[in-house]
Write an enzyme that holds these catalytic residues in place. Sequence first.
Site, mmCIF file in Angstrom:
data_model
loop_
_atom_site.group_PDB
_atom_site.id
_atom_site.type_symbol
_atom_site.label_atom_id
_atom_site.label_comp_id
_atom_site.label_asym_id
_atom_site.label_seq_id
_atom_site.Cartn_x
_atom_site.Cartn_y
_atom_site.Cartn_z
ATOM 1 N N GLN A 1 -14.422 -4.640 -7.664
ATOM 2 C CA GLN A 1 -13.834 -4.290 -6.163
ATOM 3 C C GLN A 1 -15.366 -3.569 -5.637
ATOM 4 O OE1 GLN A 1 -12.742 -0.392 -8.726
ATOM 5 N NE2 GLN A 1 -9.573 -1.080 -7.392
ATOM 6 N N LYS B 1 1.016 -1.234 -0.049
ATOM 7 C CA LYS B 1 -0.015 -0.197 -0.178
ATOM 8 C C LYS B 1 0.890 1.083 0.068
ATOM 9 C CE LYS B 1 -3.484 -2.869 0.104
ATOM 10 N NZ LYS B 1 -3.732 -3.225 -1.625
ATOM 11 N N HIS C 1 -9.963 8.681 -5.176
ATOM 12 C CA HIS C 1 -8.161 8.283 -5.664
ATOM 13 C C HIS C 1 -7.756 8.568 -4.591
ATOM 14 C CE1 HIS C 1 -4.413 7.398 -7.268
ATOM 15 N NE2 HIS C 1 -4.005 8.492 -6.531
ATOM 16 N N HIS D 1 -8.622 6.467 -1.101
ATOM 17 C CA HIS D 1 -8.521 5.110 -0.691
ATOM 18 C C HIS D 1 -6.967 4.936 -1.322
ATOM 19 C CE1 HIS D 1 -8.369 0.948 -2.719
ATOM 20 N NE2 HIS D 1 -8.369 0.925 -1.937
ATOM 21 N N LYS E 1 -2.108 13.819 -15.696
ATOM 22 C CA LYS E 1 -3.604 13.263 -15.828
ATOM 23 C C LYS E 1 -4.426 13.573 -14.177
ATOM 24 C CE LYS E 1 -2.037 10.862 -19.322
ATOM 25 N NZ LYS E 1 -3.822 11.137 -20.071
#
Length: 270
Positions: free
Chosen positions: A212, A125, A148, A151, A140
Amino acid sequence: MFQRGVTTWQKLQALYQGILENGDKRTDTWLLVHSPVPIACIFFGYLFVLWSGPKLMSRRSPVDLKPVLVVYNFAMVCLSAYMSYEFTASSWLAKYSLLCQPVDYSDSPLALRMARVYWWFFFSKVIELCDTMFFILRKKDNQLTFLHVYHHATMIFNCWIGIKYVAGGQNFFIGLINSMVHVVMYLYYGLAALGPGVSKYLWWKRYITFLQLFQFFLVTSHCTYNLFADCDYPDSINAMQVAYALSLTALFCNFYYHSYLSRKKTDKTS
């Protein structure tokens, strides 16, 4: 007033000492585990990069990271596959119960094997924070959504709590399911990084989000059952995991709706 300040400071010191001393003694000496300070520094460093990175890249051209992305994503596929195997093998050989499995804090080979793979799950992680860095370098910025950032930023704390206090037991289920999902997810990203020639074979992108969501359903169900069962496993950990899984479920449902269902309605109207 001064005495009250000293008392508050002493309480904070006692709380911090409790965090340090009440963890799993087997994992105490492992990288980033003993104290929450290193992982907190990583968290604030991550937020600083999020704040400063787009500003630094605003007057620069996007960086071509194709070779890096290909290597990175397929390396993450391998790591996720390794963790999936280790979680499965360790739990199977130790005859884990799927419904109620206390943590084995002994130094037996199987208990340590489970703890080691959970450390890799935690460390993965930290590695995955690179996803955000790649978005920034490639300009981007539209990918830097709340989903995003939330998380990635919170998973490092979630998994740190796991490796610090419950490196095994029924916590293995979360690591196993998540690692299996990440095999598929990073496989998609690795193939996408190869270029337009592969894009026509990547029609299954939307099903990754569905996968997910399915994992959150499994985790929520698993932890909720154990929360009310008579099991020698911390209820506080189960309650935390249920709340966290529900928050991700809500965010991913919102993402799925706006990315696929809402867009489909718009296309039909057009």
